[in-house]
Design an enzyme around this catalytic site. Sequence first.
Site, PDB file in Angstrom:
ATOM      1  N   GLY A   1       0.805  -1.227   0.000  1.00 15.67           N
ATOM      2  CA  GLY A   1       0.000   0.000   0.000  1.00 15.67           C
ATOM      3  C   GLY A   1       0.836   1.274   0.000  1.00 15.67           C
ATOM      4  O   GLY A   1       0.310   2.366   0.111  1.00 15.67           O
TER       5      GLY A   1
ATOM      6  N   GLU B   1      -1.235   5.408 -13.691  1.00 15.71           N
ATOM      7  CA  GLU B   1      -2.478   4.706 -13.979  1.00 15.71           C
ATOM      8  C   GLU B   1      -3.636   5.668 -13.818  1.00 15.71           C
ATOM      9  O   GLU B   1      -3.546   6.645 -13.073  1.00 15.71           O
ATOM     10  CB  GLU B   1      -2.693   3.607 -12.923  1.00 15.71           C
ATOM     11  CG  GLU B   1      -2.228   2.273 -13.301  1.00 15.71           C
ATOM     12  CD  GLU B   1      -2.461   1.243 -12.208  1.00 15.71           C
ATOM     13  OE1 GLU B   1      -1.887   0.191 -12.373  1.00 15.71           O
ATOM     14  OE2 GLU B   1      -3.188   1.470 -11.219  1.00 15.71           O
ATOM     15  N   LYS B   2      -4.744   5.321 -14.413  1.00 18.94           N
ATOM     16  CA  LYS B   2      -5.983   6.043 -14.142  1.00 18.94           C
ATOM     17  C   LYS B   2      -6.326   5.808 -12.668  1.00 18.94           C
ATOM     18  O   LYS B   2      -6.259   4.670 -12.190  1.00 18.94           O
ATOM     19  CB  LYS B   2      -7.077   5.456 -15.045  1.00 18.94           C
ATOM     20  CG  LYS B   2      -8.454   5.991 -14.777  1.00 18.94           C
ATOM     21  CD  LYS B   2      -8.712   7.243 -15.583  1.00 18.94           C
ATOM     22  CE  LYS B   2      -9.955   7.955 -15.082  1.00 18.94           C
ATOM     23  NZ  LYS B   2      -9.834   9.414 -15.221  1.00 18.94           N
TER      24      LYS B   2
ATOM     25  N   ARG C   1       2.804 -15.243  -3.768  1.00 25.06           N
ATOM     26  CA  ARG C   1       2.960 -15.914  -2.464  1.00 25.06           C
ATOM     27  C   ARG C   1       1.582 -16.223  -1.891  1.00 25.06           C
ATOM     28  O   ARG C   1       0.575 -15.857  -2.479  1.00 25.06           O
ATOM     29  CB  ARG C   1       3.692 -14.964  -1.513  1.00 25.06           C
ATOM     30  CG  ARG C   1       2.974 -13.616  -1.464  1.00 25.06           C
ATOM     31  CD  ARG C   1       3.385 -12.728  -0.339  1.00 25.06           C
ATOM     32  NE  ARG C   1       2.877 -11.381  -0.502  1.00 25.06           N
ATOM     33  CZ  ARG C   1       1.677 -10.961  -0.134  1.00 25.06           C
ATOM     34  NH1 ARG C   1       0.829 -11.795   0.443  1.00 25.06           N
ATOM     35  NH2 ARG C   1       1.289  -9.717  -0.330  1.00 25.06           N
TER      36      ARG C   1
HETATM   37  P1  ADP Z   1       0.398  -2.774  -3.096  1.00 25.53           P
HETATM   38  O1  ADP Z   1       1.412  -3.623  -3.777  1.00 25.53           O
HETATM   39  O2  ADP Z   1       1.005  -1.684  -2.311  1.00 25.53           O
HETATM   40  O3  ADP Z   1      -0.639  -3.565  -2.372  1.00 25.53           O
HETATM   41  P2  ADP Z   1      -1.565  -2.290  -5.205  1.00 25.53           P
HETATM   42  O4  ADP Z   1      -1.235  -1.933  -6.593  1.00 25.53           O
HETATM   43  O5  ADP Z   1      -2.063  -3.668  -4.956  1.00 25.53           O
HETATM   44  O6  ADP Z   1      -0.328  -1.962  -4.268  1.00 25.53           O
HETATM   45  O7  ADP Z   1      -2.646  -1.291  -4.618  1.00 25.53           O
HETATM   46  C1  ADP Z   1      -3.051  -1.300  -3.264  1.00 25.53           C
HETATM   47  C2  ADP Z   1      -4.395  -0.644  -3.121  1.00 25.53           C
HETATM   48  O8  ADP Z   1      -4.357   0.684  -3.650  1.00 25.53           O
HETATM   49  C3  ADP Z   1      -5.519  -1.336  -3.885  1.00 25.53           C
HETATM   50  O9  ADP Z   1      -6.094  -2.381  -3.166  1.00 25.53           O
HETATM   51  C4  ADP Z   1      -6.473  -0.166  -4.065  1.00 25.53           C
HETATM   52  O10 ADP Z   1      -7.145   0.058  -2.845  1.00 25.53           O
HETATM   53  C5  ADP Z   1      -5.556   1.014  -4.306  1.00 25.53           C
HETATM   54  N1  ADP Z   1      -5.287   1.242  -5.752  1.00 25.53           N
HETATM   55  C6  ADP Z   1      -4.320   0.664  -6.503  1.00 25.53           C
HETATM   56  N2  ADP Z   1      -4.385   1.080  -7.783  1.00 25.53           N
HETATM   57  C7  ADP Z   1      -5.424   1.951  -7.860  1.00 25.53           C
HETATM   58  C8  ADP Z   1      -6.018   2.738  -8.914  1.00 25.53           C
HETATM   59  N3  ADP Z   1      -5.528   2.704 -10.165  1.00 25.53           N
HETATM   60  N4  ADP Z   1      -7.082   3.499  -8.608  1.00 25.53           N
HETATM   61  C9  ADP Z   1      -7.574   3.555  -7.346  1.00 25.53           C
HETATM   62  N5  ADP Z   1      -7.059   2.854  -6.313  1.00 25.53           N
HETATM   63  C10 ADP Z   1      -6.007   2.056  -6.550  1.00 25.53           C
END
Ligand code: ADP
Length: 450
Positions: A166, A201-202, A292
Amino acid sequence: MVTNVLIANRGEIALRVIRACHELGLKATAVCSAADRDAAHVSQADDAICIGPAPAQKSYLNKEAILLAAKLTGADAIHPGYGFLSENADFARMVEDRGLVFIGPTADVIEKMGDKIIAKKAMIDSGVPCVPGTDGALPDDPEVVHEIAKQIGYPVLIKAAAGGGGRGMRVVEMPSELLGAAALTRAEAAQAFSSPAIYIEKFMGHPRHVEIQVLCDNYGNAIWLGERDCSMQRRHQKVLEEAPAPFIARDLIAEVGERAVVACKHIGYRGVGTFEFLYQDGQFYFIEMNTRLQVEHPVTELVTGVDLVQAQLRVARGERLWLTQSDVETRGVAIECRLNAEDPIEFVASPGTITNWWPAGGPGIRVDSHIRTGDTVSPYYDSMIGKLIAYAPTREEAIKRMLRAVRETSVSGVSTNLPLHEQILLNADFQEGNFDIHAIGTKITVGSNV
Ligand code: ADP
């Protein structure tokens, strides 16, 4: 051959892996830091070795110490759990180089999927839908950066290619903020993840987080084991998860699951893994893959009847997949509440000694926890002290059962987030499926600082 599994982890997940080893007749070897000498995972293991002082950098993240422990204890395989070294390609490579089995995918696959830019590209090649955005690392040229963001459309999200947990993300609402935010994210990424690569990203305004569980063997066989909804998050950290994802058409989910299986075959995946998606307006968008076991794996185990940790061990020892896709059937509803030792209002960790531990029990309740009365929650590690998991035939019953379990559970000596779980379960929007990843803090609040 896999006969003696060293678990390079601590807490509830170390205990979970020990249990799976024992059920399969395997020896389980624990490692611990000096702070964990009396921990439950140490006493439950067949053998244990101290690998360093309390700070994780010197113990649970100390690759050489763990490999030495494996040598000294005669372990032939290493299970990394989640967190710590579980997605560290260098560690997986070192394990393989020393002739041991790394319980997870190959180092090359971990490396590839650990770079979110490369992972997204691999998904696009496999026909998996992704969040609209750059298809490579963001260049330095300010004009190009502006052009890319404009094409995606504001608001956009700047992300670190090597980010995780996160962290390493920044929302940009308008062009004037773009370059500053990119520079900050780049600097933070270089510092925190040792790679300055970022991408755009969007930014999705109201998505749910839905993820697909996969299981693959060494021979190119792959299946998906349903999905989980992990929209209940606080600061991008999951708080409560459930399976299946409610109020989404089954055929739509099946389509995404089948795509994930194609992607597994395409990238040569092995073991268990998770494809994470955002779901908004009837569409799925891939965000990342976790190579994992996930914290929330029990909800999938309960609805599919498949023991995912045993499955990991079985494919690691060379078994062919014993299930085909048509054998996989999900039944009932499971909900998991992550129980954290933290202040319920301010959400800061609340380390200390647990003077009383009374987890819920009774019908349909599973508790995955390493905690015993008298244990100390160390400030050195994650504040999760366990997971309460409820299973019932319908979602309505599962919510009621979970609420009963949350109210039954009593922990003294440290503060916990039990009040937040109670608020989620009682929330009408949560109950009716009217939520997205921003629900905690908007629709659901506890205290002043959610
Ligand atoms: P991490 O590896 O830190 O977990 P993620 O890419 O899985 O990162 O994203 C973690 C969280 O961030 C997602 O579960 C979502 O809540 C939010 N998030 C990620 N990408 C987006 C996006 N493009 N738009 C809105 N929220 C996003």
